[in-house]
Design a protein around this motif. Structure first.
Motif, PDB file in Angstrom:
ATOM      1  N   UNK A   1     -45.435 -41.133  80.781  1.00  0.00           N
ATOM      2  CA  UNK A   1     -46.364 -40.216  81.406  1.00  0.00           C
ATOM      3  C   UNK A   1     -46.556 -39.004  80.512  1.00  0.00           C
ATOM      4  N   UNK A   2     -47.626 -38.290  80.758  1.00  0.00           N
ATOM      5  CA  UNK A   2     -47.900 -37.040  80.081  1.00  0.00           C
ATOM      6  C   UNK A   2     -48.192 -36.006  81.161  1.00  0.00           C
ATOM      7  N   UNK A  19     -36.769 -40.019  82.619  1.00  0.00           N
ATOM      8  CA  UNK A  19     -36.496 -40.957  81.537  1.00  0.00           C
ATOM      9  C   UNK A  19     -37.820 -41.251  80.851  1.00  0.00           C
ATOM     10  N   UNK A  20     -38.076 -40.535  79.744  1.00  0.00           N
ATOM     11  CA  UNK A  20     -39.292 -40.740  78.980  1.00  0.00           C
ATOM     12  C   UNK A  20     -40.394 -39.770  79.361  1.00  0.00           C
ATOM     13  N   UNK A  41     -31.228 -34.241  85.034  1.00  0.00           N
ATOM     14  CA  UNK A  41     -30.948 -35.140  83.922  1.00  0.00           C
ATOM     15  C   UNK A  41     -32.258 -35.530  83.246  1.00  0.00           C
ATOM     16  N   UNK A  42     -32.342 -35.324  81.937  1.00  0.00           N
ATOM     17  CA  UNK A  42     -33.553 -35.628  81.184  1.00  0.00           C
ATOM     18  C   UNK A  42     -33.172 -36.407  79.936  1.00  0.00           C
ATOM     19  N   UNK A  43     -33.792 -37.571  79.739  1.00  0.00           N
ATOM     20  CA  UNK A  43     -33.532 -38.328  78.516  1.00  0.00           C
ATOM     21  C   UNK A  43     -34.834 -38.936  78.006  1.00  0.00           C
ATOM     22  N   UNK A  83     -33.774 -36.201  73.316  1.00  0.00           N
ATOM     23  CA  UNK A  83     -35.022 -35.482  73.565  1.00  0.00           C
ATOM     24  C   UNK A  83     -35.497 -34.780  72.291  1.00  0.00           C
ATOM     25  N   UNK A  84     -36.794 -34.549  72.222  1.00  0.00           N
ATOM     26  CA  UNK A  84     -37.405 -33.726  71.183  1.00  0.00           C
ATOM     27  C   UNK A  84     -37.981 -32.507  71.887  1.00  0.00           C
TER      28      UNK A  84
END
Length: 162
Positions: A1-2, A19-20, A41-43, A83-84
């Motif tokens: 998603x954006x 996630x993503x 949580x973010x990956x 992550x970036x």
């Protein structure tokens, strides 16, 4: 998603699992964790500050030029892996200007702006940054070294099943 938002791509006042995807925002960057008393949580995500897009209005807050932001309340914990994160001033800000305390970021296997000398801005004596394995930055790259801890942990292994 954006996801794009004028104030932030996502402003989370509860628990968040990502996630993503790509998250961009103008006021407080791509993701703004506001708690209180939450763990998120973010990956596998790209998180960044971006310019205000034509047709959007930022009537909520100004800009801090950060990609990822913790602030607004206390006891906010974020786990990030793979992550970036990008921001024209700092990719990551952990705020204390409103009296926030005991906020923490656990980060591993992630990349942040490589063209800045001050990578992470951490305000407040009780806020902490736990820098795990695989990142492209270290304690000396943060603005407040006393609030940073280097570990040998891959925080991605601590993510709950979701």
């Amino acid at each position: 998603c954006y996801v794009y938002g004028a104030h932030s791509g996502i402003r989370c006042l509860g628990t968040l699992y990502i996630d993503g995807g790509t998250y961009e925002g103008y006021g407080h960057g791509g993701i703004y964790f506001g708690g209180p008393d939450t763990s998120s949580y973010v990956k596998n995500a790209t998180i960044s500050y971006t310019d205000m897009k034509v047709g959007y209005d930022d009537g909520i807050a100004g800009t801090n030029l950060a990609g990822f932001y913790i602030g607004g309340n206390s006891n906010v914990v974020a786990y990030m892996d793979n992550c970036d994160i990008f921001g024209p001033m700092e990719p990551i800000v952990i705020r204390n200007s409103g009296g926030e305390s005991n906020n923490a970021l656990y980060i591993s296997n992630s990349n942040i702006n490589e063209d800045r000398t001050r990578y992470i801005r951490n305000y407040g004596s009780t806020n902490r940054i736990y820098i795990g394995v695989g990142n492209n930055f270290a304690v000396e790259d943060t603005n407040n070294q006393t609030g940073s801890v280097v570990t040998d942990v891959d925080y991605g292994t601590l993510f709950p099943e979701y």
